[in-house]
Design a protein around this motif. Structure first.
Motif, mmCIF file in Angstrom:
data_model
loop_
_atom_site.group_PDB
_atom_site.id
_atom_site.type_symbol
_atom_site.label_atom_id
_atom_site.label_comp_id
_atom_site.label_asym_id
_atom_site.label_seq_id
_atom_site.Cartn_x
_atom_site.Cartn_y
_atom_site.Cartn_z
ATOM 1 N N ILE A 12 71.653 21.558 6.806
ATOM 2 C CA ILE A 12 73.120 20.970 6.358
ATOM 3 C C ILE A 12 73.162 20.625 4.943
ATOM 4 O O ILE A 12 73.839 21.146 4.002
ATOM 5 C CB ILE A 12 73.485 19.942 7.137
ATOM 6 N N LEU A 13 72.116 20.039 4.457
ATOM 7 C CA LEU A 13 71.857 19.658 2.968
ATOM 8 C C LEU A 13 71.638 21.046 2.024
ATOM 9 O O LEU A 13 72.324 20.969 1.135
ATOM 10 C CB LEU A 13 70.925 18.579 2.919
ATOM 11 N N LEU A 14 70.810 21.754 2.563
ATOM 12 C CA LEU A 14 70.515 22.858 1.929
ATOM 13 C C LEU A 14 71.693 23.777 1.888
ATOM 14 O O LEU A 14 71.892 24.397 0.892
ATOM 15 C CB LEU A 14 69.347 23.780 2.655
ATOM 16 N N SER A 15 72.445 23.823 2.969
ATOM 17 C CA SER A 15 73.619 24.725 2.838
ATOM 18 C C SER A 15 74.646 24.108 1.737
ATOM 19 O O SER A 15 75.438 24.941 1.175
ATOM 20 C CB SER A 15 74.376 24.781 4.288
ATOM 21 N N TRP A 16 75.063 22.578 1.710
ATOM 22 C CA TRP A 16 75.599 22.184 1.011
ATOM 23 C C TRP A 16 75.353 22.394 -0.426
ATOM 24 O O TRP A 16 75.809 22.875 -1.582
ATOM 25 C CB TRP A 16 75.836 20.677 1.046
ATOM 26 N N VAL A 17 73.856 22.237 -0.956
ATOM 27 C CA VAL A 17 73.314 22.746 -2.224
ATOM 28 C C VAL A 17 73.646 24.033 -2.546
ATOM 29 O O VAL A 17 74.122 24.351 -3.661
ATOM 30 C CB VAL A 17 71.767 22.456 -2.316
ATOM 31 N N ARG A 18 73.466 24.996 -1.544
ATOM 32 C CA ARG A 18 73.742 26.552 -1.887
ATOM 33 C C ARG A 18 75.092 26.547 -2.243
ATOM 34 O O ARG A 18 75.734 27.357 -2.960
ATOM 35 C CB ARG A 18 73.372 27.615 -0.759
ATOM 36 N N VAL A 29 68.767 28.622 -4.602
ATOM 37 C CA VAL A 29 68.016 27.734 -3.826
ATOM 38 C C VAL A 29 67.911 28.064 -2.406
ATOM 39 O O VAL A 29 68.907 28.378 -1.597
ATOM 40 C CB VAL A 29 68.804 26.189 -3.752
ATOM 41 N N ILE A 30 66.681 28.381 -1.947
ATOM 42 C CA ILE A 30 66.295 28.805 -0.543
ATOM 43 C C ILE A 30 65.468 27.779 0.148
ATOM 44 O O ILE A 30 65.228 27.839 1.246
ATOM 45 C CB ILE A 30 65.524 30.117 -0.687
ATOM 46 N N ASN A 31 64.889 26.787 -0.578
ATOM 47 C CA ASN A 31 64.132 25.631 -0.019
ATOM 48 C C ASN A 31 64.216 24.403 -0.592
ATOM 49 O O ASN A 31 64.690 24.415 -1.645
ATOM 50 C CB ASN A 31 62.551 26.301 0.233
ATOM 51 N N PHE A 32 63.345 23.531 -0.460
ATOM 52 C CA PHE A 32 63.364 22.040 -1.297
ATOM 53 C C PHE A 32 62.143 21.975 -1.906
ATOM 54 O O PHE A 32 61.606 20.722 -2.447
ATOM 55 C CB PHE A 32 63.619 20.995 -0.176
ATOM 56 N N THR A 33 61.372 23.036 -2.030
ATOM 57 C CA THR A 33 60.325 22.979 -3.286
ATOM 58 C C THR A 33 60.266 23.900 -4.269
ATOM 59 O O THR A 33 60.705 23.360 -5.373
ATOM 60 C CB THR A 33 59.001 23.248 -2.289
ATOM 61 N N SER A 34 60.100 24.996 -4.216
ATOM 62 C CA SER A 34 59.749 25.901 -5.222
ATOM 63 C C SER A 34 61.275 26.283 -5.926
ATOM 64 O O SER A 34 61.180 26.503 -7.183
ATOM 65 C CB SER A 34 59.091 27.164 -4.824
ATOM 66 N N SER A 35 62.351 26.087 -5.021
ATOM 67 C CA SER A 35 63.576 26.327 -5.561
ATOM 68 C C SER A 35 64.116 25.521 -6.746
ATOM 69 O O SER A 35 65.226 25.754 -7.474
ATOM 70 C CB SER A 35 64.579 26.498 -4.660
#
Length: 89
Positions: A12-18, A29-35
């Motif tokens: 959900i958080l990743l979807s909000w960021v995207r 943004v595809i992840n919480f590391t390298s992106s």
């Protein structure tokens, strides 16, 4: 169940960021590391909600990832009251 809930929360958080950064073609943004490593995602997330705080093109054109990260963390601290928890290096 706790692990499943965390996974759903992360999705959900990743979807909000995207969704928040979709208008920034340089940001994917595809992840919480390298992106997040080049600093663009942090800046885009701030700019998408508060475009009055800085000029996106000036930040996006900075050559150094460290400069972009430092910019985002400083804006967050000085203008939004969000403490700096990460070091650009």
């Amino acid at each position: 169940m706790a692990g499943l809930q965390q996974t759903n929360s992360e999705k959900i958080l990743l979807s909000w960021v995207r969704q928040s950064t979709r208008n920034y073609p340089q940001v994917n943004v595809i992840n919480f590391t390298s992106s997040w490593s080049d600093g663009l995602a942090f800046n885009a997330l701030i700019h998408s909600h508060r475009p009055d705080l800085f000029d996106w093109n000036a930040v996006a054109s900075q050559q150094s990832s460290v400069q972009r990260l430092d910019h985002a963390f400083n804006i967050a601290r000085q203008r939004l009251g969000i403490e700096k928890l990460l070091d650009p290096e």
